[in-house]
Scaffold this active site. Structure first.
Site, mmCIF file in Angstrom:
data_model
loop_
_atom_site.group_PDB
_atom_site.id
_atom_site.type_symbol
_atom_site.label_atom_id
_atom_site.label_comp_id
_atom_site.label_asym_id
_atom_site.label_seq_id
_atom_site.Cartn_x
_atom_site.Cartn_y
_atom_site.Cartn_z
ATOM 1 N N SER A 156 0.818 -1.218 0.000
ATOM 2 C CA SER A 156 0.000 0.000 0.000
ATOM 3 C C SER A 156 0.849 1.264 0.000
ATOM 4 O O SER A 156 0.337 2.347 -0.280
ATOM 5 C CB SER A 156 -0.946 0.029 1.207
ATOM 6 O OG SER A 156 -0.220 -0.043 2.420
ATOM 7 N N HIS A 196 12.362 -10.482 1.345
ATOM 8 C CA HIS A 196 10.971 -10.573 1.776
ATOM 9 C C HIS A 196 10.816 -9.647 2.972
ATOM 10 O O HIS A 196 11.545 -9.770 3.963
ATOM 11 C CB HIS A 196 10.613 -12.005 2.155
ATOM 12 C CG HIS A 196 9.173 -12.170 2.529
ATOM 13 N ND1 HIS A 196 8.730 -13.167 3.355
ATOM 14 C CD2 HIS A 196 8.073 -11.444 2.194
ATOM 15 C CE1 HIS A 196 7.416 -13.068 3.509
ATOM 16 N NE2 HIS A 196 7.003 -12.019 2.814
ATOM 17 N N ASP A 197 9.878 -8.721 2.907
ATOM 18 C CA ASP A 197 9.767 -7.704 3.958
ATOM 19 C C ASP A 197 9.599 -8.327 5.337
ATOM 20 O O ASP A 197 10.137 -7.819 6.325
ATOM 21 C CB ASP A 197 8.660 -6.689 3.652
ATOM 22 C CG ASP A 197 7.319 -7.312 3.303
ATOM 23 O OD1 ASP A 197 7.136 -8.532 3.467
ATOM 24 O OD2 ASP A 197 6.434 -6.562 2.832
ATOM 25 N N ASN A 201 0.233 -17.188 7.698
ATOM 26 C CA ASN A 201 -0.346 -15.917 7.267
ATOM 27 C C ASN A 201 -1.771 -15.827 7.782
ATOM 28 O O ASN A 201 -2.542 -16.790 7.666
ATOM 29 C CB ASN A 201 -0.413 -15.866 5.736
ATOM 30 C CG ASN A 201 0.917 -15.553 5.103
ATOM 31 O OD1 ASN A 201 1.272 -14.408 4.924
ATOM 32 N ND2 ASN A 201 1.660 -16.592 4.755
ATOM 33 N N GLN A 240 -8.475 -1.273 7.172
ATOM 34 C CA GLN A 240 -8.043 -0.297 6.168
ATOM 35 C C GLN A 240 -9.135 -0.064 5.119
ATOM 36 O O GLN A 240 -9.419 1.076 4.738
ATOM 37 C CB GLN A 240 -6.757 -0.791 5.488
ATOM 38 C CG GLN A 240 -5.523 -0.743 6.375
ATOM 39 C CD GLN A 240 -4.354 -1.522 5.782
ATOM 40 O OE1 GLN A 240 -4.504 -2.284 4.829
ATOM 41 N NE2 GLN A 240 -3.178 -1.346 6.360
#
Length: 463
Positions: A20, A240-241, A298, A306
């Site tokens: 985002s 990978h963040d 996950n 959001q």
């Protein structure tokens, strides 16, 4: 910590691309602490086209180049590294051209893919990869794009690999992000030929795998003329963040802690030294820095809230959360991982209302927060059970760690202390991997520097 930086220090740059928004930050080491300054911020949203949801690569590229330029004007940049979300990819031709659209993982093309798998396919994929079966994983994206790939002489680059290629023309796939594709073995740490064949691609379609900390060399000639970038090297972070964020979790004993990387998604897990293959229980063995394994699941994060805020045209999150407080103790809950919550849409409040039979905004927000807290606590208990560990503390990092109400709810529902921060764990992990690779940390570990660089906030469970 974020601060004005000393001019004479070695300056390294982290590019953090989120689903985002994106940031470019400059970091330095000062007396064993990391100080950094975000020099460029930008929004990043998929765009709806006749071909479905895709990422605007041209805009992202321009923003990254702008951020690098701003960093260079402020002082000489020693190195740069890029991290991003997982699973999405671009294709690069033999001639070096970036081909076709960059599909967003929320694209509808993978709808129903898991339901179409045979029992044998499920068993094979799970046993080979040790990953949670998720419809947007790269393997399934490629399976759904099989017709488009026929005869194509291209290579696949995950998003950060694509930007590292843009910066250096080096063809490589960084390990931690590659491990999320559902095409990599957590044991051999190499691509799995059977799964490449299953989704219709050859082994040459996938670049060589490199570990975090690998130096890719200097920026290509097209960037060297910019101020401050003449001698800049590109060093792979954990791209990978979440892998970069976990690297910056300030755990003193990773054997007794769980972590939550909290943002649009929440990733709940523990750090292991070896993969733990759990069959079809839904746990993922994703690669971590220094040969570790991130055993995680996950779950939906703040995405639902959001989208509700976007529907209500509200940017004041504090007011939304404040309005929910009177309803927290009586909030109705729902499963935040229902498929109905995956797609973006201004009807998100209606989707939540249908589950809880409430239309009041405060009650909707309360239901979201309590549901996320209960799911998080459930997963922490579950990972403790499957690993046999006695977990006594939860570390929450990322943007979601600023949500004090959610932090307290997780502490209350889990019965464990919650340690919040750092908020910018991904940036810190990215920068500190570059400093580590360059030999700048001395005898300190990355987590030593993290603990020294910010104050912990602890939320004790309430009886």
């Amino acid at each position: 910590m974020e601060a004005c930086l000393p001019l004479m220090s070695v300056r390294r740059v982290a590019v953090d691309l989120g689903a985002s928004s994106g940031r470019v930050a400059v970091g330095v080491l000062v007396d064993g602490r990391l100080e950094f300054e975000v020099v460029h911020r930008f929004e990043n949203h998929p765009i709806e086209t006749s071909n479905g949801l895709i990422w605007d690569f041209d805009k992202l590229s321009a923003e990254v180049i702008t951020g690098l330029s701003v960093a260079g004007v402020a002082g000489e940049v020693a190195s740069v590294g890029v991290d991003s979300w997982a699973v999405d990819y671009g294709l690069v031709s033999d001639d070096g051209d970036i081909m076709a659209d960059l599909y967003c993982y929320r694209h509808s093309r993978t709808d129903g893919i898991l339901e179409r798998l045979t029992d044998s396919e499920r068993e094979t994929i799970t046993s080979l990869t040790g990953l949670q079966l998720l419809p947007f994983n790269t393997l399934f994206q490629l399976k759904c794009a099989e017709d488009d790939l026929e005869g194509a002489d291209n290579q696949l680059f995950l998003i950060p690999d694509l930007f590292h290629y843009l910066l250096t023309y080096r063809r490589a796939s960084e390990y931690t992000n590659a491990s999320t594709t559902q095409m990599l073995s957590p044991v051999t740490k190499q691509w799995i030929p059977e799964l490449l064949e299953w989704c219709g691609v050859s082994e040459s379609f996938m670049p060589e795998i490199l570990q975090p900390g690998t130096n890719l060399g200097e920026l290509s000639w097209r960037f060297k003329s910019a101020q401050g970038l003449a001698n800049t090297e590109v060093i792979l972070p954990a791209t990978h963040d979440t892998a970069s964020a976990v690297l910056a979790v300030p755990m003193e004993d990773s054997g007794t802690c769980a972590y939550v990387s909290s943002g649009t998604w929440s990733l709940v897990g523990v750090e292991l030294q070896e993969p733990l293959m759990l069959g079809n229980q839904g746990w993922s063995n994703e690669g971590g820095a220094f040969g570790t394994t991130r055993l995680l699941k996950n779950m939906m994060g703040l995405w639902i809230l959001q989208e509700c805020a976007r529907s209500w045209d509200s940017s004041d999150w504090d007011a939304l959360i404040e309005a929910s407080i009177p309803f927290l103790s009586s909030a109705r809950t729902f499963d935040p991982d229902l498929p109905k919550f995956m797609a973006p849409g201004l009807d998100m409040p209606d989707r939540v209302s249908f589950e809880i039979d409430e239309t009041d905004r405060g009650k909707i927000v309360a239901a979201i927060l309590v549901s996320l807290a209960e799911k998080t606590a459930m997963l922490v208990r579950e990972v403790a059970q499957v690993t046999g560990r006695k977990i006594d503390r939860i570390h929450i990092v990322g943007g979601g760690s600023q949500n004090r109400v959610l932090n307290q709810l997780i502490a209350d529902r889990s019965g464990m202390p919650v340690v919040a921060g750092p908020v910018e764990a991904t940036l810190m992990g990215n920068l500190l991997m570059q400093f580590h690779a360059a030999g700048d940390l001395g005898s300190d570990t990355i987590r030593d520097v993290v603990r020294r660089s910010f104050e912990l906030t602890v939320f004790e469970p309430k009886p």
